[in-house]
Design a protein around this motif. Structure first.
Motif, PDB file in Angstrom:
ATOM      1  N   THR A  26       0.802  -1.224   0.000  1.00 13.46           N
ATOM      2  CA  THR A  26       0.000   0.000   0.000  1.00 13.46           C
ATOM      3  C   THR A  26       0.835   1.274   0.000  1.00 13.46           C
ATOM      4  OG1 THR A  26      -0.172  -0.083   2.411  1.00 13.46           O
ATOM      5  CG2 THR A  26      -1.954  -1.106   1.135  1.00 13.46           C
ATOM      6  N   ARG A  27       2.158   1.164  -0.018  1.00 17.26           N
ATOM      7  CA  ARG A  27       3.004   2.364  -0.090  1.00 17.26           C
ATOM      8  C   ARG A  27       2.772   3.070  -1.418  1.00 17.26           C
ATOM      9  NH1 ARG A  27       3.654   4.132   4.420  1.00 17.26           N
ATOM     10  NH2 ARG A  27       1.760   3.013   4.353  1.00 17.26           N
ATOM     11  N   SER A  28       2.797   4.369  -1.390  1.00 11.48           N
ATOM     12  CA  SER A  28       2.584   5.176  -2.586  1.00 11.48           C
ATOM     13  C   SER A  28       3.890   5.276  -3.371  1.00 11.48           C
ATOM     14  CB  SER A  28       2.111   6.568  -2.175  1.00 11.48           C
ATOM     15  OG  SER A  28       1.862   7.352  -3.295  1.00 11.48           O
ATOM     16  N   VAL A  29       3.826   4.966  -4.666  1.00 11.59           N
ATOM     17  CA  VAL A  29       5.009   5.020  -5.528  1.00 11.59           C
ATOM     18  C   VAL A  29       4.657   5.718  -6.845  1.00 11.59           C
ATOM     19  CG1 VAL A  29       6.110   2.969  -4.576  1.00 11.59           C
ATOM     20  CG2 VAL A  29       4.544   2.737  -6.478  1.00 11.59           C
ATOM     21  N   ARG A  30       5.694   6.175  -7.517  1.00  8.52           N
ATOM     22  CA  ARG A  30       5.513   6.770  -8.837  1.00  8.52           C
ATOM     23  C   ARG A  30       5.235   5.679  -9.860  1.00  8.52           C
ATOM     24  NH1 ARG A  30      10.772  10.721  -9.237  1.00  8.52           N
ATOM     25  NH2 ARG A  30      10.259  12.054  -7.478  1.00  8.52           N
ATOM     26  N   PRO A  31       4.535   6.022 -10.939  1.00  8.87           N
ATOM     27  CA  PRO A  31       4.338   5.033 -12.001  1.00  8.87           C
ATOM     28  C   PRO A  31       5.679   4.649 -12.627  1.00  8.87           C
ATOM     29  CG  PRO A  31       2.976   6.985 -12.370  1.00  8.87           C
ATOM     30  CD  PRO A  31       3.844   7.273 -11.202  1.00  8.87           C
ATOM     31  N   PRO A  32       5.868   3.386 -12.962  1.00 12.50           N
ATOM     32  CA  PRO A  32       7.163   2.956 -13.492  1.00 12.50           C
ATOM     33  C   PRO A  32       7.475   3.501 -14.883  1.00 12.50           C
ATOM     34  CG  PRO A  32       5.608   1.136 -13.480  1.00 12.50           C
ATOM     35  CD  PRO A  32       4.939   2.282 -12.793  1.00 12.50           C
ATOM     36  N   ASP A  33       6.469   3.919 -15.638  1.00  8.56           N
ATOM     37  CA  ASP A  33       6.713   4.393 -16.996  1.00  8.56           C
ATOM     38  C   ASP A  33       6.938   5.898 -17.080  1.00  8.56           C
ATOM     39  OD1 ASP A  33       4.123   4.953 -16.283  1.00  8.56           O
ATOM     40  OD2 ASP A  33       3.281   4.530 -18.253  1.00  8.56           O
ATOM     41  N   CYS A  34       6.995   6.587 -15.960  1.00  2.17           N
ATOM     42  CA  CYS A  34       7.205   8.038 -15.947  1.00  2.17           C
ATOM     43  C   CYS A  34       8.695   8.334 -15.783  1.00  2.17           C
ATOM     44  CB  CYS A  34       6.413   8.682 -14.809  1.00  2.17           C
ATOM     45  SG  CYS A  34       6.563  10.471 -14.778  1.00  2.17           S
ATOM     46  N   GLU A  35       9.312   8.819 -16.839  1.00  7.02           N
ATOM     47  CA  GLU A  35      10.743   9.142 -16.837  1.00  7.02           C
ATOM     48  C   GLU A  35      10.918  10.604 -16.408  1.00  7.02           C
ATOM     49  OE1 GLU A  35      14.698   8.040 -17.515  1.00  7.02           O
ATOM     50  OE2 GLU A  35      12.964   6.777 -17.876  1.00  7.02           O
ATOM     51  N   CYS A  75       2.507  12.729 -16.629  1.00 13.50           N
ATOM     52  CA  CYS A  75       2.711  11.554 -15.777  1.00 13.50           C
ATOM     53  C   CYS A  75       1.501  11.389 -14.867  1.00 13.50           C
ATOM     54  CB  CYS A  75       3.951  11.718 -14.895  1.00 13.50           C
ATOM     55  SG  CYS A  75       5.499  11.445 -15.736  1.00 13.50           S
ATOM     56  N   GLU A  76       1.255  10.142 -14.498  1.00 11.77           N
ATOM     57  CA  GLU A  76       0.192   9.845 -13.543  1.00 11.77           C
ATOM     58  C   GLU A  76       0.662  10.210 -12.135  1.00 11.77           C
ATOM     59  OE1 GLU A  76      -2.892   8.500 -14.155  1.00 11.77           O
ATOM     60  OE2 GLU A  76      -2.417   8.782 -16.269  1.00 11.77           O
ATOM     61  N   ALA A  80      -0.870   3.503  -5.046  1.00 16.27           N
ATOM     62  CA  ALA A  80      -0.418   2.365  -4.246  1.00 16.27           C
ATOM     63  C   ALA A  80       0.367   1.385  -5.114  1.00 16.27           C
ATOM     64  CB  ALA A  80      -1.611   1.658  -3.618  1.00 16.27           C
ATOM     65  N   ARG A  81       1.393   0.802  -4.544  1.00 19.57           N
ATOM     66  CA  ARG A  81       2.265  -0.117  -5.267  1.00 19.57           C
ATOM     67  C   ARG A  81       1.493  -1.283  -5.870  1.00 19.57           C
ATOM     68  NH1 ARG A  81       6.314  -0.418  -1.745  1.00 19.57           N
ATOM     69  NH2 ARG A  81       7.797   0.701  -3.006  1.00 19.57           N
ATOM     70  N   TRP A  82       0.484  -1.795  -5.181  1.00 25.80           N
ATOM     71  CA  TRP A  82      -0.254  -2.957  -5.682  1.00 25.80           C
ATOM     72  C   TRP A  82      -0.985  -2.651  -6.969  1.00 25.80           C
ATOM     73  CZ3 TRP A  82      -5.477  -2.831  -6.377  1.00 25.80           C
ATOM     74  CH2 TRP A  82      -6.197  -1.858  -5.692  1.00 25.80           C
ATOM     75  N   ARG A  83      -1.344  -1.396  -7.219  1.00 28.35           N
ATOM     76  CA  ARG A  83      -2.012  -1.043  -8.468  1.00 28.35           C
ATOM     77  C   ARG A  83      -1.095  -1.254  -9.670  1.00 28.35           C
ATOM     78  NH1 ARG A  83      -6.867   1.575  -7.820  1.00 28.35           N
ATOM     79  NH2 ARG A  83      -7.238   2.420  -5.745  1.00 28.35           N
ATOM     80  N   HIS A  84       0.198  -1.080  -9.487  1.00 30.71           N
ATOM     81  CA  HIS A  84       1.154  -1.308 -10.575  1.00 30.71           C
ATOM     82  C   HIS A  84       1.346  -2.801 -10.824  1.00 30.71           C
ATOM     83  CE1 HIS A  84       2.011   2.936 -10.576  1.00 30.71           C
ATOM     84  NE2 HIS A  84       2.265   2.892  -9.305  1.00 30.71           N
ATOM     85  N   TRP A  85       1.124  -3.614  -9.817  1.00 30.47           N
ATOM     86  CA  TRP A  85       1.277  -5.057  -9.967  1.00 30.47           C
ATOM     87  C   TRP A  85       0.188  -5.652 -10.847  1.00 30.47           C
ATOM     88  CZ3 TRP A  85       1.973  -6.184  -4.052  1.00 30.47           C
ATOM     89  CH2 TRP A  85       3.228  -5.721  -3.660  1.00 30.47           C
ATOM     90  N   ILE A  86      -1.029  -5.071 -10.776  1.00 27.39           N
ATOM     91  CA  ILE A  86      -2.133  -5.640 -11.547  1.00 27.39           C
ATOM     92  C   ILE A  86      -2.257  -5.008 -12.917  1.00 27.39           C
ATOM     93  CG2 ILE A  86      -3.419  -6.385  -9.525  1.00 27.39           C
ATOM     94  CD1 ILE A  86      -5.194  -3.938  -9.854  1.00 27.39           C
ATOM     95  N   GLY A  87      -1.444  -3.998 -13.186  1.00 24.11           N
ATOM     96  CA  GLY A  87      -1.411  -3.402 -14.515  1.00 24.11           C
ATOM     97  C   GLY A  87      -2.336  -2.301 -14.599  1.00 24.11           C
TER      98      GLY A  87
END
Length: 87
Positions: A26-35, A75-76, A80-87
């Motif tokens: 549930t930690r908040s992270v940046r989207p992985p595709d945002c450079e 950029c988005e 939450a980190r789990w949102r990036h896991w499910i795509g």
């Protein structure tokens, strides 16, 4: 260690592992595709020069550049980190 003692510890370890995993997910992270790219003038020590008399760090400059990209819609926002896991 006797079996009764082990039987008490195992559920506690499982609950602790579940809590830690939930916290991590549930930690908040940046989207992985945002450079995020930025530049700064540095002193002889390799640290950014102060801005308006205030010292700044590389992390602060990176966060500021990221927030500018979010505000511009490129950029988005963090989620939450789990949102990036499910795509």
């Amino acid at each position: 260690m006797n079996p009764r003692h082990r039987a008490r510890i195992l559920p506690a370890v499982c609950v602790l592992a579940l809590v830690v995993f939930g916290w991590y997910a549930t930690r908040s992270v940046r989207p992985p595709d945002c450079e995020v790219t930025f530049s700064a003038f540095t002193g002889s020590d390799g640290q950014p020069l102060p801005e308006n008399g205030e010292p700044v760090t590389w992390d602060e400059l990176s966060e500021r550049a990221y927030q500018d990209l979010v505000a511009a819609g490129r950029c988005e926002p963090p989620s939450a980190r789990w949102r990036h896991w499910i795509g």
